[in-house]
Design an enzyme around this catalytic site. Structure first.
Site, PDB file in Angstrom:
ATOM      1  N   LEU A 172     124.192  23.939  -6.454  1.00 35.92           N
ATOM      2  CA  LEU A 172     123.763  23.589  -5.104  1.00 35.92           C
ATOM      3  C   LEU A 172     123.630  22.075  -5.071  1.00 35.92           C
ATOM      4  O   LEU A 172     123.097  21.480  -6.012  1.00 35.92           O
ATOM      5  CB  LEU A 172     122.422  24.239  -4.760  1.00 35.92           C
ATOM      6  CG  LEU A 172     122.395  25.781  -4.678  1.00 35.92           C
ATOM      7  CD1 LEU A 172     120.975  26.274  -4.437  1.00 35.92           C
ATOM      8  CD2 LEU A 172     123.330  26.297  -3.592  1.00 35.92           C
ATOM      9  N   ASP A 173     124.100  21.443  -4.008  1.00 41.84           N
ATOM     10  CA  ASP A 173     124.023  19.977  -3.974  1.00 41.84           C
ATOM     11  C   ASP A 173     122.575  19.527  -3.801  1.00 41.84           C
ATOM     12  O   ASP A 173     121.684  20.333  -3.507  1.00 41.84           O
ATOM     13  CB  ASP A 173     124.949  19.398  -2.900  1.00 41.84           C
ATOM     14  CG  ASP A 173     124.546  19.782  -1.493  1.00 41.84           C
ATOM     15  OD1 ASP A 173     123.393  19.514  -1.109  1.00 41.84           O
ATOM     16  OD2 ASP A 173     125.394  20.344  -0.756  1.00 41.84           O
ATOM     17  N   ILE A 174     122.355  18.244  -3.957  1.00 41.89           N
ATOM     18  CA  ILE A 174     120.995  17.709  -4.031  1.00 41.89           C
ATOM     19  C   ILE A 174     120.195  17.967  -2.751  1.00 41.89           C
ATOM     20  O   ILE A 174     118.976  18.116  -2.792  1.00 41.89           O
ATOM     21  CB  ILE A 174     121.039  16.200  -4.355  1.00 41.89           C
ATOM     22  CG1 ILE A 174     119.644  15.681  -4.697  1.00 41.89           C
ATOM     23  CG2 ILE A 174     121.681  15.413  -3.214  1.00 41.89           C
ATOM     24  CD1 ILE A 174     119.638  14.271  -5.258  1.00 41.89           C
ATOM     25  N   THR A 176     120.527  20.652  -0.806  1.00 41.82           N
ATOM     26  CA  THR A 176     120.480  22.087  -0.526  1.00 41.82           C
ATOM     27  C   THR A 176     119.407  22.741  -1.378  1.00 41.82           C
ATOM     28  O   THR A 176     119.271  22.423  -2.562  1.00 41.82           O
ATOM     29  CB  THR A 176     121.843  22.744  -0.806  1.00 41.82           C
ATOM     30  OG1 THR A 176     122.839  22.127   0.003  1.00 41.82           O
ATOM     31  CG2 THR A 176     121.802  24.233  -0.489  1.00 41.82           C
TER      32      THR A 176
END
EC number: 5.4.99.22
Length: 347
Positions: A172-174, A176
């Site tokens: 998951l990106d930073i 999210t």
């Protein structure tokens, strides 16, 4: 000489027996005689010769143990298919010898395996119980083991392991938050992430912009992104008015920032993104951000069955006692304390 012919005729049965023995022995000693005997004798002799050759192959296997690609997959080096490709490309070595497909190794024997010359830590490949964690990732954490800038990562608060490591199932990106699964089984992690398995991921997304039915129809039908076509399997309105609305969307793969890029392709910005489900595993409502929960054997085997792996028969959870869950307040205090320490570290 005249007397030798009658004598040889009289001893002909005995002579034939000796000849038969010589020919029989020749089948083992010389290839030239083996061809002659094969033409002169019946099929059972051929069968015995073939059986002998098969036994000679099976008698001296390379190494007793597990298949090399299975061990490396469990160590988190990729899926079995990916590792088989590495082996075929001569990128893998075992004790200094280039590995071949079909090689087996004994992890306990202290063998040294290298991929592209890099030594693989087989401590993580020991046969162990498959464990799975559910983690509520907060915004601001990176899906990496170490960050050179000292920023917090998703591995920082996970329980420590001896002789194993946690492997993240996807990323998951930073910016999210939401459900992130961790497992000790590298093969399970790689199969769950692989697009061919089409494991559903569900997200709750808040968008900023004007959304109409035509846009939703395009997002479900499919739009072209820079890395290929993509679409939402399902889109459900979840609330909100005006320019800020919530939707529940479902994907069948997990490309980088795919949810955000799909909405942005329609001129709509994502202001909040939370993953709420992976397969049939939903994020626990009682789990606070930054908290984790180990999954029971039933849910572990659901995930294993989902990707075609055999069921696990053991669990690290004590099933004889009722499970004690950490109080939400205690977890939140721990999260806050960690955040404060991290700020000090940055300074």
């Amino acid at each position: 000489m005249k007397f030798t012919k009658p004598n040889s005729r009289q001893n002909q049965p005995h002579f034939e027996q000796k000849t038969s023995r010589r020919l029989s022995n020749a089948t083992v000693t010389t290839s030239k005689n083996r061809k002659k005997v094969a033409e002169a004798q019946s099929k059972p002799v051929k069968s015995n010769t073939q059986t002998h050759s098969v036994k000679s192959v099976v008698k001296n296997p390379l190494v007793e143990g597990e298949k090399l690609q299975k061990v490396l997959a469990r160590a988190g080096q990729g899926s079995r298919r990916e590792i088989e490709a590495m082996i075929a490309q001569n990128r893998v070595s075992v004790d200094g010898r280039i590995a071949t497909l079909g090689d087996r190794i004994d992890v306990q024997a202290g063998v040294k395996i290298r991929i592209d010359g890099h030594l693989i830590n087989l401590l993580h490949a020991q046969k162990e119980v498959c464990r799975v964690l559910m983690y509520y990732k907060p915004e601001g954490e990176l899906c990496t083991r170490h960050d050179p800038e000292g920023r917090p990562t998703v591995f920082d608060r996970l329980p420590r392991l001896t002789g194993a490591r946690w492997i993240a199932v996807g990323r998951l990106d930073i910016n999210t938050s939401g459900l992130l699964l961790f497992t000790t089984d590298g093969e399970l992690a790689n199969r769950l992430m692989h697009p061919s398995r089409e494991v559903e991921r569900e997200y709750s997304v808040r968008v900023f912009g004007q959304v109409d039915e035509a846009m939703l129809h395009r997002l479900k039908k499919g739009v072209q992104l820079e890395d290929g076509p993509a679409n939402f399997k399902e889109i459900k309105f979840a609330g909100g008015v005006g320019m800020n609305q919530w939707f529940d969307v479902t994907l069948m793969e997990g490309r980088n920032r795919e949810v955000r890029r799909l909405w942005e392709s329609q001129g709509v910005q994502v202001s909040r993104l939370i993953r709420t489900r992976y397969g049939n595993i939903s994020l626990m409502k009682s789990l606070p951000r930054g908290g984790w929960e180990e999954m029971d054997l039933t849910n572990v085997n659901y995930l294993r069955e989902l990707v075609g792996l055999p069921a696990e028969v053991e669990t690290k959870l004590d099933v004889t006692k009722p499970r004690r869950r950490a109080k939400t307040g205690q977890i939140r205090k721990a999260v806050k304390r960690y955040a404060e320490l991290n700020k000090r570290y940055k300074k």
